[in-house]
Design a protein around this motif. Structure first.
Motif, PDB file in Angstrom:
ATOM      1  N   UNK A 111     -17.699  44.066   3.854  1.00 17.21           N
ATOM      2  CA  UNK A 111     -17.184  44.770   5.256  1.00 17.21           C
ATOM      3  C   UNK A 111     -17.446  46.213   4.492  1.00 17.21           C
ATOM      4  N   UNK A 112     -18.004  47.204   5.344  1.00 16.32           N
ATOM      5  CA  UNK A 112     -18.082  48.499   4.793  1.00 16.32           C
ATOM      6  C   UNK A 112     -19.009  48.939   3.849  1.00 16.32           C
ATOM      7  N   UNK A 113     -19.677  48.095   3.364  1.00 15.68           N
ATOM      8  CA  UNK A 113     -20.728  48.396   2.148  1.00 15.68           C
ATOM      9  C   UNK A 113     -21.796  48.961   2.806  1.00 15.68           C
ATOM     10  N   UNK A 114     -22.619  49.950   2.087  1.00 12.89           N
ATOM     11  CA  UNK A 114     -23.845  50.173   2.337  1.00 12.89           C
ATOM     12  C   UNK A 114     -24.912  49.763   1.335  1.00 12.89           C
ATOM     13  N   UNK A 115     -25.828  49.013   1.546  1.00 16.67           N
ATOM     14  CA  UNK A 115     -26.559  48.203   0.427  1.00 16.67           C
ATOM     15  C   UNK A 115     -27.829  48.589   0.613  1.00 16.67           C
ATOM     16  N   UNK A 116     -28.817  48.619  -0.575  1.00 14.99           N
ATOM     17  CA  UNK A 116     -29.992  48.854  -0.454  1.00 14.99           C
ATOM     18  C   UNK A 116     -30.717  47.597  -1.085  1.00 14.99           C
ATOM     19  N   UNK A 117     -31.649  46.982  -0.585  1.00 13.27           N
ATOM     20  CA  UNK A 117     -32.614  46.071  -1.228  1.00 13.27           C
ATOM     21  C   UNK A 117     -33.817  46.887  -1.521  1.00 13.27           C
ATOM     22  N   UNK A 118     -33.979  46.559  -2.948  1.00 13.20           N
ATOM     23  CA  UNK A 118     -35.231  47.592  -3.495  1.00 13.20           C
ATOM     24  C   UNK A 118     -36.037  46.521  -4.452  1.00 13.20           C
ATOM     25  N   UNK A 119     -37.075  46.857  -4.792  1.00 15.63           N
ATOM     26  CA  UNK A 119     -38.054  46.062  -5.608  1.00 15.63           C
ATOM     27  C   UNK A 119     -39.389  46.306  -5.210  1.00 15.63           C
ATOM     28  N   UNK A 120     -40.421  45.446  -6.025  1.00 17.44           N
ATOM     29  CA  UNK A 120     -41.969  45.489  -5.596  1.00 17.44           C
ATOM     30  C   UNK A 120     -41.969  45.095  -4.246  1.00 17.44           C
ATOM     31  N   UNK A 121     -43.134  45.427  -3.630  1.00 19.16           N
ATOM     32  CA  UNK A 121     -43.536  44.642  -2.401  1.00 19.16           C
ATOM     33  C   UNK A 121     -43.882  43.118  -2.735  1.00 19.16           C
ATOM     34  N   UNK A 122     -43.403  42.114  -1.951  1.00 17.32           N
ATOM     35  CA  UNK A 122     -43.914  40.802  -2.131  1.00 17.32           C
ATOM     36  C   UNK A 122     -42.405  40.122  -3.008  1.00 17.32           C
ATOM     37  N   UNK A 123     -41.527  40.765  -3.366  1.00 20.47           N
ATOM     38  CA  UNK A 123     -40.529  40.087  -4.183  1.00 20.47           C
ATOM     39  C   UNK A 123     -39.541  39.372  -3.622  1.00 20.47           C
ATOM     40  N   UNK A 124     -39.519  39.515  -2.158  1.00 21.44           N
ATOM     41  CA  UNK A 124     -38.552  38.711  -1.125  1.00 21.44           C
ATOM     42  C   UNK A 124     -37.459  39.446  -0.543  1.00 21.44           C
ATOM     43  N   UNK A 125     -37.642  40.915  -0.529  1.00 19.32           N
ATOM     44  CA  UNK A 125     -36.936  41.566   0.052  1.00 19.32           C
ATOM     45  C   UNK A 125     -36.745  41.207   1.836  1.00 19.32           C
ATOM     46  N   UNK A 126     -38.021  41.334   2.524  1.00 18.88           N
ATOM     47  CA  UNK A 126     -38.066  41.299   3.827  1.00 18.88           C
ATOM     48  C   UNK A 126     -37.789  39.484   4.055  1.00 18.88           C
ATOM     49  N   UNK A 127     -37.950  38.706   3.088  1.00 24.21           N
ATOM     50  CA  UNK A 127     -37.842  37.401   3.282  1.00 24.21           C
ATOM     51  C   UNK A 127     -36.208  37.184   3.277  1.00 24.21           C
ATOM     52  N   UNK A 128     -35.530  37.664   2.577  1.00 30.00           N
ATOM     53  CA  UNK A 128     -34.124  37.256   2.611  1.00 30.00           C
ATOM     54  C   UNK A 128     -33.554  38.024   3.896  1.00 30.00           C
ATOM     55  N   UNK A 129     -34.270  39.001   4.395  1.00 25.31           N
ATOM     56  CA  UNK A 129     -33.536  39.660   5.561  1.00 25.31           C
ATOM     57  C   UNK A 129     -33.706  38.634   6.665  1.00 25.31           C
ATOM     58  N   UNK A 130     -35.077  38.083   6.796  1.00 24.81           N
ATOM     59  CA  UNK A 130     -35.267  37.116   7.764  1.00 24.81           C
ATOM     60  C   UNK A 130     -34.446  35.955   7.491  1.00 24.81           C
ATOM     61  N   UNK A 131     -33.991  35.385   6.243  1.00 29.09           N
ATOM     62  CA  UNK A 131     -33.131  34.334   6.150  1.00 29.09           C
ATOM     63  C   UNK A 131     -31.836  34.821   6.820  1.00 29.09           C
ATOM     64  N   UNK A 132     -31.253  35.857   6.502  1.00 28.41           N
ATOM     65  CA  UNK A 132     -29.931  36.339   7.325  1.00 28.41           C
ATOM     66  C   UNK A 132     -30.037  36.229   8.723  1.00 28.41           C
ATOM     67  N   UNK A 133     -31.207  36.662   9.392  1.00 30.64           N
ATOM     68  CA  UNK A 133     -31.353  36.702  10.623  1.00 30.64           C
ATOM     69  C   UNK A 133     -31.487  35.228  11.218  1.00 30.64           C
ATOM     70  N   UNK A 134     -31.673  34.346  10.316  1.00 33.84           N
ATOM     71  CA  UNK A 134     -32.037  32.777  10.568  1.00 33.84           C
ATOM     72  C   UNK A 134     -33.530  32.754  11.511  1.00 33.84           C
ATOM     73  N   UNK A 135     -34.428  33.624  10.978  1.00 35.41           N
ATOM     74  CA  UNK A 135     -35.697  33.599  11.406  1.00 35.41           C
ATOM     75  C   UNK A 135     -36.640  32.507  10.717  1.00 35.41           C
ATOM     76  N   UNK A 136     -36.177  32.073   9.620  1.00 33.42           N
ATOM     77  CA  UNK A 136     -37.292  31.382   8.735  1.00 33.42           C
ATOM     78  C   UNK A 136     -36.065  30.337   8.096  1.00 33.42           C
ATOM     79  N   UNK A 137     -36.755  29.241   7.709  1.00 33.45           N
ATOM     80  CA  UNK A 137     -36.292  27.988   7.105  1.00 33.45           C
ATOM     81  C   UNK A 137     -36.065  28.356   5.596  1.00 33.45           C
ATOM     82  N   UNK A 138     -35.032  27.669   5.117  1.00 30.38           N
ATOM     83  CA  UNK A 138     -34.766  28.099   3.584  1.00 30.38           C
ATOM     84  C   UNK A 138     -33.892  27.005   3.007  1.00 30.38           C
TER      85      UNK A 138
END
Length: 643
Positions: free
Chosen positions: A352-379
């Protein structure tokens, strides 16, 4: 190299550019700046020869080679990435073919004493010199250097271009321009589709490039690191500063203040003159003075000032339910797309209260992890969101979810509640919707306009967690500042996927780096993370710059046993054992602290912790970071001794 002489661009009665003049020299590093719609992209098109000014002329040295990257373009399918990039050498290939044809002709001729034979020899010599000057080196290596620098892997080079998204296609076009080695680069928002490492590489490339660079960008850090001259377009005029962007903003503020004082003095002078004319207009004894004042008034060249919007828009987020201490907790997360493994055995904790940045090259899984958090994809693995977590999600396709039948104003008005309703038009103006724009239907908006509208709508809804995937791609600097300030003041949790360093600086308090299917936590902000990464990125760039496509052969160690005496061998063995012991101790300490962290997380996740336990968790994470640094140092020392 290029002379811009009193050019104007006129639309009806409106002057976009008004008698503008300046020079671009051989090694200039120019950042074009100005408000949206000021004429930056139009000027770049004219410099590239794709558009003519209404008045005036643009002249350049003979044979000037220009590399122009627009914001948007059409792509052709069919080639692999490598073959498409090699199009940059079309001129070189044609020249090489011409030389080969002349050599073949020379081999068949026997009129050695003739003038025609001598002329052919001269032409072959001339063309070979051109090949040498053009750099007829290892084209394959050059292509790999630039494509790897822009984020492509070796396997990507043999894939068809049409397999890649628009952002990656734009990288291929940028690679072609860089490989062509023009005399001047004209780059319109080149960093929009690049990740942090690719931006760093491009900065290094442009800093060391012998030609000129003219670019438009909303990335402050990129402008500061590349440019040494800033040309501002304001109210159709040009203001030329021999400084980088940050220093320009300071000088510009001083200039606006001076203009404002001159404007106020002129307005007083005009009013006094008009009052005199009005007072004595019908007095015969003052007729001469009145006529003189009228002529004086007509000759005054009116001062214009680009008024700054001094009012700061403070977005107050709607009150939301307080979440639990643990907002997102993941253990052993794994995600694959077919045979492609994107994330493997990933652990993550966001509090709670944290401001977090996801960084790294494209294709390394940043948006994938976001979709996992949103429960939009299986994992695979265990991923939980905490108690009372309400997530507001800004995805790349967020704009497609807007109701096309509503107007811009209606779209925002339906979600705005409380005091912010009084500032809806100001808020829309900050996101580049002004005047009649607010009455446009969503159905007629461009992709960028829809994205900005979706961002406004998201900011007005009551969430305690915001997840933003590349939120700044279509925002100018002022708008980004407003969004950044709003997020900094947001009392909930912010997770940002972004490559915009200036935006992340001062916003993110923790960085998750995505690389090699793993996610590494870095305590501290983006500046600390980039400072740690910069040397590694530059070293990698230098290797690519040398054209090293394969690992260098291993050098024979000077400490081979047949060169060491018996005593030296004993001493070396002792040092190796000591180094191994240090590595083992560090590994044991890391295992211990990770076990303690695991127990603490379980208690916090169950809602049984207090403020003291939360502080202990922070201390444990800091100790873990310190122990990892010690382990890395010990490991490096052990490897060095064993050489």
């Amino acid at each position: 190299m290029i002379s811009i002489n009193r050019i104007s661009v006129i639309f009806g009665d409106f002057y976009l550019l008004d008698a503008v003049s300046f020079l671009i020299n051989k090694k200039d590093r120019i950042g074009l700046t100005g408000k949206n719609g000021a004429g930056k992209s139009t000027l770049l098109k004219m410099l590239a020869g794709l558009q003519k000014p209404t008045e005036g002329e643009i002249s350049s040295v003979a044979g000037l080679r220009v590399g122009y990257l627009p914001q948007t373009m059409l792509y052709k399918d069919g080639n692999t990435v490598r073959k498409e990039a090699e199009k940059a050498f079309a001129e070189l290939f044609a020249l090489r073919e011409e030389v080969e044809q002349m050599n073949a002709e020379l081999a068949e001729r026997e009129d050695y004493e003739s003038e025609a034979y001598s002329r052919l020899l001269e032409r072959i010599t001339e063309k070979n010199e051109q090949l040498s000057l053009r750099g007829e080196g290892n084209i394959t290596a050059e292509v790999e250097v630039v494509l790897k620098g822009l984020g492509f892997t070796r396997t990507d080079l043999e894939r068809k271009c049409e397999e890649f998204s628009g952002g990656w296609r734009m990288r291929i076009e940028l690679a072609k321009i860089l490989l062509a080695k023009p005399d001047i680069f004209l780059l319109d928002e080149p960093t929009n589709h690049l990740d942090i490492e690719s931006i760093t590489w491009l900065e290094s490339f442009l800093q060391n490039y012998p030609g000129a660079v003219v670019l438009v960008s909303h990335d402050r850090a990129f402008l500061d690191n590349v440019t040494t001259r800033t040309v501002e377009i304001s109210l159709g005029k040009i203001y030329d500063y021999k400084v980088s962007y940050t220093r320009f903003t300071e000088l510009r503020k001083e200039r606006i203040e001076q203009q404002l004082r001159a404007y106020e003095n002129q307005q007083k002078q005009i009013k006094d003159t008009e009052d005199f004319i009005e007072r004595f207009r019908y007095k015969a004894t003052k007729a001469v003075q009145v006529q003189s004042r009228i002529k004086q008034l007509e000759k005054i060249e009116r001062i214009e000032v680009e008024q700054e919007d001094a009012s700061r828009i403070h977005i107050r987020f709607q009150p939301a339910v307080r979440s639990g201490e643990i907002v997102v907790s993941g253990r052993g997360l794994h995600k694959s797309y077919g045979s492609l493994n994107v994330l493997d055995d990933v652990d993550i904790d966001i509090l709670r209260g944290e401001k977090v940045a996801f960084v790294g090259k494209n294709g390394e899984g940043k948006s994938t992890l976001v979709k996992m958090i949103m429960n939009e994809i299986s994992y695979q693995g265990n991923l939980k969101t905490g108690h009372n977590v309400h997530i507001g999600y800004f995805a790349q396709n967020q704009a497609d979810l807007l109701d096309p039948s509503l107007s811009v104003l209606e779209t925002v008005d339906r979600v705005a509640v409380g005091e912010i309703r009084k500032k809806i038009r100001d808020l829309l103006g900050a996101f580049l919707f002004s005047g009649e724009d607010v009455d446009k239907r969503v159905s007629v908006l461009s992709g960028g306009e829809r994205t900005r509208l979706a961002m406004v709508r998201l900011l007005l809804e009551p969430y305690n967690v915001l997840i933003l995937d590349e939120p700044t791609n279509h925002l100018d600097m002022r708008t980004k500042d407003i969004l950044k300030e709003a997020l900094r003041n947001f009392e909930g949790i912010v997770i940002v996927v972004s490559h915009d360093r200036a935006f992340l600086t001062g916003l993110a308090e923790k960085v998750y780096e995505f690389a090699g299917r793993k996610v590494k936590e870095h305590l501290g902000g983006i500046d600390e993370f980039l400072a740690a990464r910069k040397v590694a990125c530059f070293t990698e760039y230098e290797k690519w710059k040398k054209g090293t496509s394969q690992p260098e052969p291993l050098r024979e160690s000077p400490k081979t046993e047949n060169r060491l005496s018996y005593e030296e061998q004993k001493q070396l063995s002792r040092e190796i054992r000591k180094a191994e012991q240090r590595v083992e101790r560090a590994e044991q300490e890391i295992a211990r602290i990770e076990q303690e962290i695991g127990k603490t997380v379980e208690i916090l996740a169950a809602g049984e912790g207090d403020e003291e336990l939360y502080l202990r968790y922070r201390e444990q994470k800091e100790e873990q970071e310190r122990l990892l640094a010690e382990w890395e140092a010990a490991q490096l020392q052990w490897e060095e001794i064993k050489k």
